[in-house]
Motif scaffolding. Structure first.
Motif, PDB file in Angstrom:
ATOM      1  N   VAL A  44       0.842  -1.200   0.000  1.00 10.17           N
ATOM      2  CA  VAL A  44       0.000   0.000   0.000  1.00 10.17           C
ATOM      3  C   VAL A  44       0.877   1.251   0.000  1.00 10.17           C
ATOM      4  O   VAL A  44       1.651   1.467   0.931  1.00 10.17           O
ATOM      5  CB  VAL A  44      -0.927   0.009   1.235  1.00 10.17           C
ATOM      6  CG1 VAL A  44      -1.767   1.270   1.266  1.00 10.17           C
ATOM      7  CG2 VAL A  44      -1.822  -1.227   1.250  1.00 10.17           C
ATOM      8  N   PRO A  45       0.733   2.099  -1.026  1.00 10.39           N
ATOM      9  CA  PRO A  45       1.493   3.352  -1.034  1.00 10.39           C
ATOM     10  C   PRO A  45       0.960   4.347  -0.013  1.00 10.39           C
ATOM     11  O   PRO A  45      -0.146   4.186   0.509  1.00 10.39           O
ATOM     12  CB  PRO A  45       1.300   3.876  -2.466  1.00 10.39           C
ATOM     13  CG  PRO A  45       0.100   3.194  -2.988  1.00 10.39           C
ATOM     14  CD  PRO A  45      -0.057   1.908  -2.230  1.00 10.39           C
ATOM     15  N   ALA A  46       1.717   5.396   0.250  1.00 10.76           N
ATOM     16  CA  ALA A  46       1.362   6.369   1.287  1.00 10.76           C
ATOM     17  C   ALA A  46       0.341   7.402   0.829  1.00 10.76           C
ATOM     18  O   ALA A  46      -0.131   8.190   1.632  1.00 10.76           O
ATOM     19  CB  ALA A  46       2.627   7.080   1.771  1.00 10.76           C
ATOM     20  N   GLU A  47      -0.029   7.411  -0.433  1.00 14.04           N
ATOM     21  CA  GLU A  47      -0.944   8.441  -0.931  1.00 14.04           C
ATOM     22  C   GLU A  47      -2.395   8.148  -0.558  1.00 14.04           C
ATOM     23  O   GLU A  47      -2.721   7.060  -0.093  1.00 14.04           O
ATOM     24  CB  GLU A  47      -0.800   8.590  -2.441  1.00 14.04           C
ATOM     25  CG  GLU A  47      -1.162   7.330  -3.209  1.00 14.04           C
ATOM     26  CD  GLU A  47      -0.812   7.440  -4.678  1.00 14.04           C
ATOM     27  OE1 GLU A  47      -1.602   8.044  -5.420  1.00 14.04           O
ATOM     28  OE2 GLU A  47       0.256   6.930  -5.062  1.00 14.04           O
ATOM     29  N   GLY A  48      -3.252   9.135  -0.779  1.00 18.62           N
ATOM     30  CA  GLY A  48      -4.683   8.962  -0.544  1.00 18.62           C
ATOM     31  C   GLY A  48      -5.226   9.904   0.507  1.00 18.62           C
ATOM     32  O   GLY A  48      -4.539  10.238   1.472  1.00 18.62           O
ATOM     33  N   GLU A  49      -6.446  10.337   0.298  1.00 15.31           N
ATOM     34  CA  GLU A  49      -7.139  11.248   1.208  1.00 15.31           C
ATOM     35  C   GLU A  49      -8.058  10.465   2.130  1.00 15.31           C
ATOM     36  O   GLU A  49      -8.674   9.479   1.718  1.00 15.31           O
ATOM     37  CB  GLU A  49      -7.965  12.265   0.416  1.00 15.31           C
ATOM     38  CG  GLU A  49      -7.147  13.129  -0.535  1.00 15.31           C
ATOM     39  CD  GLU A  49      -6.214  14.056   0.201  1.00 15.31           C
ATOM     40  OE1 GLU A  49      -6.620  14.606   1.248  1.00 15.31           O
ATOM     41  OE2 GLU A  49      -5.060  14.227  -0.263  1.00 15.31           O
ATOM     42  N   ARG A  50      -8.225  10.951   3.358  1.00 11.00           N
ATOM     43  CA  ARG A  50      -9.126  10.313   4.315  1.00 11.00           C
ATOM     44  C   ARG A  50     -10.572  10.652   3.976  1.00 11.00           C
ATOM     45  O   ARG A  50     -10.857  11.737   3.469  1.00 11.00           O
ATOM     46  CB  ARG A  50      -8.799  10.749   5.742  1.00 11.00           C
ATOM     47  CG  ARG A  50      -7.439  10.204   6.194  1.00 11.00           C
ATOM     48  CD  ARG A  50      -7.294  10.150   7.680  1.00 11.00           C
ATOM     49  NE  ARG A  50      -8.026   9.078   8.312  1.00 11.00           N
ATOM     50  CZ  ARG A  50      -7.669   7.789   8.334  1.00 11.00           C
ATOM     51  NH1 ARG A  50      -6.573   7.406   7.733  1.00 11.00           N
ATOM     52  NH2 ARG A  50      -8.394   6.893   8.965  1.00 11.00           N
ATOM     53  N   PHE A  51     -11.465   9.713   4.245  1.00  9.45           N
ATOM     54  CA  PHE A  51     -12.893   9.951   4.107  1.00  9.45           C
ATOM     55  C   PHE A  51     -13.595   9.340   5.310  1.00  9.45           C
ATOM     56  O   PHE A  51     -13.070   8.440   5.958  1.00  9.45           O
ATOM     57  CB  PHE A  51     -13.445   9.396   2.786  1.00  9.45           C
ATOM     58  CG  PHE A  51     -13.312   7.901   2.632  1.00  9.45           C
ATOM     59  CD1 PHE A  51     -14.321   7.049   3.057  1.00  9.45           C
ATOM     60  CD2 PHE A  51     -12.172   7.350   2.057  1.00  9.45           C
ATOM     61  CE1 PHE A  51     -14.204   5.673   2.915  1.00  9.45           C
ATOM     62  CE2 PHE A  51     -12.044   5.972   1.918  1.00  9.45           C
ATOM     63  CZ  PHE A  51     -13.060   5.134   2.342  1.00  9.45           C
ATOM     64  N   ASP A  52     -14.775   9.861   5.628  1.00 14.13           N
ATOM     65  CA  ASP A  52     -15.536   9.411   6.794  1.00 14.13           C
ATOM     66  C   ASP A  52     -16.507   8.301   6.435  1.00 14.13           C
ATOM     67  O   ASP A  52     -17.013   8.241   5.309  1.00 14.13           O
ATOM     68  CB  ASP A  52     -16.320  10.576   7.405  1.00 14.13           C
ATOM     69  CG  ASP A  52     -15.413  11.642   7.991  1.00 14.13           C
ATOM     70  OD1 ASP A  52     -14.307  11.293   8.451  1.00 14.13           O
ATOM     71  OD2 ASP A  52     -15.822  12.817   7.991  1.00 14.13           O
ATOM     72  N   VAL A  53     -16.762   7.452   7.434  1.00 14.59           N
ATOM     73  CA  VAL A  53     -17.735   6.360   7.296  1.00 14.59           C
ATOM     74  C   VAL A  53     -18.584   6.341   8.553  1.00 14.59           C
ATOM     75  O   VAL A  53     -18.055   6.430   9.670  1.00 14.59           O
ATOM     76  CB  VAL A  53     -17.020   4.995   7.139  1.00 14.59           C
ATOM     77  CG1 VAL A  53     -18.033   3.875   7.011  1.00 14.59           C
ATOM     78  CG2 VAL A  53     -16.060   5.005   5.969  1.00 14.59           C
ATOM     79  N   ARG A  54     -19.893   6.228   8.382  1.00 14.36           N
ATOM     80  CA  ARG A  54     -20.828   6.114   9.515  1.00 14.36           C
ATOM     81  C   ARG A  54     -21.765   4.944   9.243  1.00 14.36           C
ATOM     82  O   ARG A  54     -22.298   4.815   8.148  1.00 14.36           O
ATOM     83  CB  ARG A  54     -21.631   7.390   9.693  1.00 14.36           C
ATOM     84  CG  ARG A  54     -20.774   8.597  10.031  1.00 14.36           C
ATOM     85  CD  ARG A  54     -21.587   9.780  10.479  1.00 14.36           C
ATOM     86  NE  ARG A  54     -22.153   9.628  11.805  1.00 14.36           N
ATOM     87  CZ  ARG A  54     -21.495   9.769  12.948  1.00 14.36           C
ATOM     88  NH1 ARG A  54     -20.219  10.023  12.924  1.00 14.36           N
ATOM     89  NH2 ARG A  54     -22.093   9.653  14.113  1.00 14.36           N
ATOM     90  N   VAL A  55     -21.957   4.128  10.283  1.00 13.04           N
ATOM     91  CA  VAL A  55     -22.840   2.966  10.171  1.00 13.04           C
ATOM     92  C   VAL A  55     -23.584   2.798  11.481  1.00 13.04           C
ATOM     93  O   VAL A  55     -23.013   2.975  12.555  1.00 13.04           O
ATOM     94  CB  VAL A  55     -22.026   1.676   9.871  1.00 13.04           C
ATOM     95  CG1 VAL A  55     -22.922   0.466   9.812  1.00 13.04           C
ATOM     96  CG2 VAL A  55     -21.227   1.820   8.588  1.00 13.04           C
ATOM     97  N   ASP A  56     -24.864   2.436  11.397  1.00 14.80           N
ATOM     98  CA  ASP A  56     -25.690   2.103  12.562  1.00 14.80           C
ATOM     99  C   ASP A  56     -26.255   0.705  12.361  1.00 14.80           C
ATOM    100  O   ASP A  56     -26.597   0.330  11.241  1.00 14.80           O
ATOM    101  CB  ASP A  56     -26.848   3.099  12.716  1.00 14.80           C
ATOM    102  CG  ASP A  56     -26.359   4.513  12.960  1.00 14.80           C
ATOM    103  OD1 ASP A  56     -25.517   4.699  13.853  1.00 14.80           O
ATOM    104  OD2 ASP A  56     -26.825   5.426  12.249  1.00 14.80           O
ATOM    105  N   ALA A  57     -26.365  -0.059  13.454  1.00 16.32           N
ATOM    106  CA  ALA A  57     -26.907  -1.417  13.358  1.00 16.32           C
ATOM    107  C   ALA A  57     -27.468  -1.854  14.709  1.00 16.32           C
ATOM    108  O   ALA A  57     -27.210  -1.233  15.739  1.00 16.32           O
ATOM    109  CB  ALA A  57     -25.821  -2.386  12.900  1.00 16.32           C
ATOM    110  N   GLU A  58     -28.186  -2.980  14.691  1.00 15.64           N
ATOM    111  CA  GLU A  58     -28.859  -3.480  15.881  1.00 15.64           C
ATOM    112  C   GLU A  58     -28.040  -4.485  16.688  1.00 15.64           C
ATOM    113  O   GLU A  58     -28.451  -4.891  17.768  1.00 15.64           O
ATOM    114  CB  GLU A  58     -30.209  -4.100  15.494  1.00 15.64           C
ATOM    115  CG  GLU A  58     -30.106  -5.403  14.705  1.00 15.64           C
ATOM    116  CD  GLU A  58     -29.756  -5.251  13.231  1.00 15.64           C
ATOM    117  OE1 GLU A  58     -29.516  -6.283  12.585  1.00 15.64           O
ATOM    118  OE2 GLU A  58     -29.699  -4.112  12.723  1.00 15.64           O
ATOM    119  N   SER A  59     -26.863  -4.877  16.161  1.00 16.20           N
ATOM    120  CA  SER A  59     -26.002  -5.810  16.892  1.00 16.20           C
ATOM    121  C   SER A  59     -24.553  -5.585  16.476  1.00 16.20           C
ATOM    122  O   SER A  59     -24.282  -4.937  15.462  1.00 16.20           O
ATOM    123  CB  SER A  59     -26.399  -7.262  16.601  1.00 16.20           C
ATOM    124  OG  SER A  59     -26.067  -7.603  15.255  1.00 16.20           O
TER     125      SER A  59
END
Length: 136
Positions: A40-55
């Motif tokens: 994996v190279p060092a490049e790339g931008e961060r992005f957000d992730v949100r998840v909701d679940a019942e378990s």
């Protein structure tokens, strides 16, 4: 926190351990990236992730499914996963981020989908453990 790739007939499995559930979820996600790409190279931008679940199991499944979706839609390999899980009234929420390495910068193997097949999430004496099988 650690993960290991495990052979699983025609699929690939990831087994992870960590001191907290958050750490295990992040480790499985990092294992998913490792299953798709060796270097994996060092490049790339961060992005957000949100998840909701019942378990916890559903949260882990939905999070990994979201990372695969982000890979397909953004054209990036999600690496360096950072997650925070909260539980309230038997509902689980994950707020996280990943660094999206452009797929054009890596030689990636395709992981088609996360599965519930043999999925295991368990609290251990030392923290948490998870086992997840992916369809390749």
């Amino acid at each position: 926190m650690s993960y290991e790739l495990r052979e699983h007939t025609a699929d690939v499995a990831i087994e992870a351990e960590g001191p907290s559930f958050d750490a295990v979820v992040g480790a499985v996600a990092d294992g998913l990236a490792a299953a798709m790409c060796d270097d994996v190279p060092a490049e790339g931008e961060r992005f957000d992730v949100r998840v909701d679940a019942e378990s916890r199991e559903a949260l882990l499944f939905d999070y990994l499914d979201e990372l695969i979706y982000e890979r397909d839609v953004r054209g990036v390999l999600p690496v360096d996963n950072d997650v925070e899980v909260t539980e309230r009234d038997d509902e689980f929420s994950l707020a996280g981020s990943a660094r999206g390495v452009p797929l054009s910068a890596v030689s990636a193997r395709e992981i088609k989908a996360v599965t519930y097949s043999e999925m295991e999430v368990a609290e251990t004496a030392d923290g948490w453990r998870a086992y997840v099988v992916f369809d390749v």
